[in-house]
Structure formats: C-alpha cells, structure tokens
Motif scaffolding. Structure first.
Motif, short mmCIF file in Angstrom:
data_model
loop_
_atom_site.label_atom_id
_atom_site.label_comp_id
_atom_site.label_asym_id
_atom_site.label_seq_id
_atom_site.Cartn_x
_atom_site.Cartn_y
_atom_site.Cartn_z
N ALA A 268 0.83 -1.21 0.00
CA ALA A 268 0.00 0.00 0.00
C ALA A 268 0.86 1.25 0.00
O ALA A 268 0.57 2.22 -0.70
CB ALA A 268 -0.93 0.00 1.21
N ALA A 269 1.94 1.24 0.76
CA ALA A 269 2.82 2.42 0.83
C ALA A 269 3.54 2.64 -0.50
O ALA A 269 3.72 3.78 -0.92
CB ALA A 269 3.84 2.26 1.95
N SER A 270 3.94 1.56 -1.15
CA SER A 270 4.67 1.72 -2.41
C SER A 270 3.76 2.20 -3.54
O SER A 270 4.23 2.82 -4.48
CB SER A 270 5.37 0.42 -2.81
N SER A 271 2.47 1.93 -3.43
CA SER A 271 1.55 2.36 -4.48
C SER A 271 0.77 3.62 -4.11
O SER A 271 -0.02 4.10 -4.89
CB SER A 271 0.58 1.22 -4.83
N SER A 272 1.01 4.15 -2.92
CA SER A 272 0.26 5.31 -2.44
C SER A 272 1.03 6.60 -2.65
O SER A 272 2.21 6.68 -2.36
CB SER A 272 -0.06 5.15 -0.95
N ILE A 273 0.32 7.60 -3.10
CA ILE A 273 0.93 8.93 -3.20
C ILE A 273 0.71 9.72 -1.92
O ILE A 273 1.21 10.82 -1.76
CB ILE A 273 0.35 9.71 -4.41
N GLY B 4 1.44 8.66 1.29
CA GLY B 4 2.46 8.44 2.32
C GLY B 4 2.03 7.50 3.42
O GLY B 4 0.95 6.92 3.42
N ASP B 5 2.95 7.36 4.40
CA ASP B 5 2.78 6.40 5.48
C ASP B 5 1.57 6.69 6.36
O ASP B 5 0.93 5.76 6.85
CB ASP B 5 4.03 6.34 6.35
N SER B 6 1.25 7.95 6.60
CA SER B 6 0.13 8.26 7.50
C SER B 6 -1.19 7.76 6.91
O SER B 6 -2.05 7.27 7.64
CB SER B 6 0.06 9.75 7.81
N TRP B 7 -1.35 7.86 5.61
CA TRP B 7 -2.57 7.36 4.95
C TRP B 7 -2.64 5.84 5.10
O TRP B 7 -3.69 5.29 5.44
CB TRP B 7 -2.53 7.75 3.47
N VAL B 8 -1.51 5.16 4.89
CA VAL B 8 -1.45 3.70 5.01
C VAL B 8 -1.70 3.30 6.46
O VAL B 8 -2.42 2.35 6.74
CB VAL B 8 -0.10 3.14 4.51
N ARG B 9 -1.11 4.04 7.40
CA ARG B 9 -1.26 3.75 8.83
C ARG B 9 -2.73 3.74 9.23
O ARG B 9 -3.20 2.84 9.92
CB ARG B 9 -0.48 4.76 9.66
N GLU B 10 -3.48 4.74 8.80
CA GLU B 10 -4.91 4.82 9.14
C GLU B 10 -5.66 3.59 8.64
O GLU B 10 -6.47 3.01 9.36
CB GLU B 10 -5.53 6.07 8.53
N ARG B 11 -5.40 3.21 7.42
CA ARG B 11 -6.10 2.05 6.84
C ARG B 11 -5.65 0.74 7.46
O ARG B 11 -6.44 -0.17 7.65
CB ARG B 11 -5.92 2.04 5.33
N ALA B 12 -4.37 0.64 7.80
CA ALA B 12 -3.85 -0.57 8.44
C ALA B 12 -4.45 -0.73 9.84
O ALA B 12 -4.79 -1.84 10.24
CB ALA B 12 -2.34 -0.54 8.51
#
Length: 125
Positions: free
Chosen positions: A101-106, A108-116
């Motif tokens: 998700a982080a590698s395909s997300s523009i 960043g980590d905070s967006w991935v963190r919320e979803r994780a």
C-alpha cells in the motif's frame, strides 16, 4: 505475401542478431528484476524492529503464510528508484499489505497507517 523488413540490417533484435552483436546483457528480458541483497539482512531487520511494522506500528505475524497481509516483509525507506540501497539503515519491517500500500500510495505512510489500523487493529487487540 512476404513482408519486407524496413530499416537498416543491424536494427534487428532477434536472438541470433543480439547474440552476434553481443547485446544480450544490455537488453533486459521482459519482467526481469534487479538483483537484491536485502534478503541477507532479513532476520537482522525483523529482530531489530521486534517484528513491528514500522509503517503502521502494529505487530507482524512471523508465522503467517508469505501470501498473507500480515506477513513480515522488508521495506526500503528510500525507494531504490529514488536512489535508496539495500543497507540496514534503509530497510524497515513492514506488513506485506502495508508495504504494498505504501509503495503504491501517493499519500504516504500516514494514509497507510490509518487504513492498516482499521484493517488489522481489531485482530491484534
């Protein structure tokens, strides 16, 4: 009807001509990946990070199937395409899902963190 080849004779990219012109090493095969060396650091990085995903902060599952979302992977902090390398300082533990998700997300980590947290938070208690 025979098709005529257009262009110079040495423009051919067939296997025989590439071999004759010694071009086999300069033209990557379709789907070819770069050689990675971070596998030798895998155990060191996972232990250093206590098997905690450094993207979302939740524990990974070292016993998970490699295809599972919670499987621990190594993530490059600075992407290889952006000049990062396979040194210990540039590697961190990440869930397989968070890494992808982080590698395909523009975002960043905070967006991935919320979803994780929404995805794994219930499971990890």
């Amino acid at each position: 009807m025979l098709l005529e080849r257009v262009g110079r004779e040495d423009d051919c990219r067939c296997a025989q001509c590439k071999k004759r012109k010694n071009l086999t090493d300069s033209i990557p095969k379709t789907g070819q990946r770069r050689a990675t060396f971070h596998g030798k650091h895998r155990n060191s990085v996972l232990e250093r990070d206590n098997f905690i995903c450094q993207i979302c902060g939740l524990p990974t599952d070292p016993d998970a199937n490699p295809s599972a979302d919670q499987y621990p992977t190594l993530d490059h902090i600075i992407r290889v395409t952006d000049g990062g390398d396979d040194d210990l300082d540039n590697l961190r533990t990440a869930h397989k899902w968070c890494n992808a998700a982080a590698s395909s997300s523009i975002f960043g980590d905070s967006w991935v963190r919320e979803r994780a947290l929404a995805r794994f938070g219930q499971q990890n208690g």
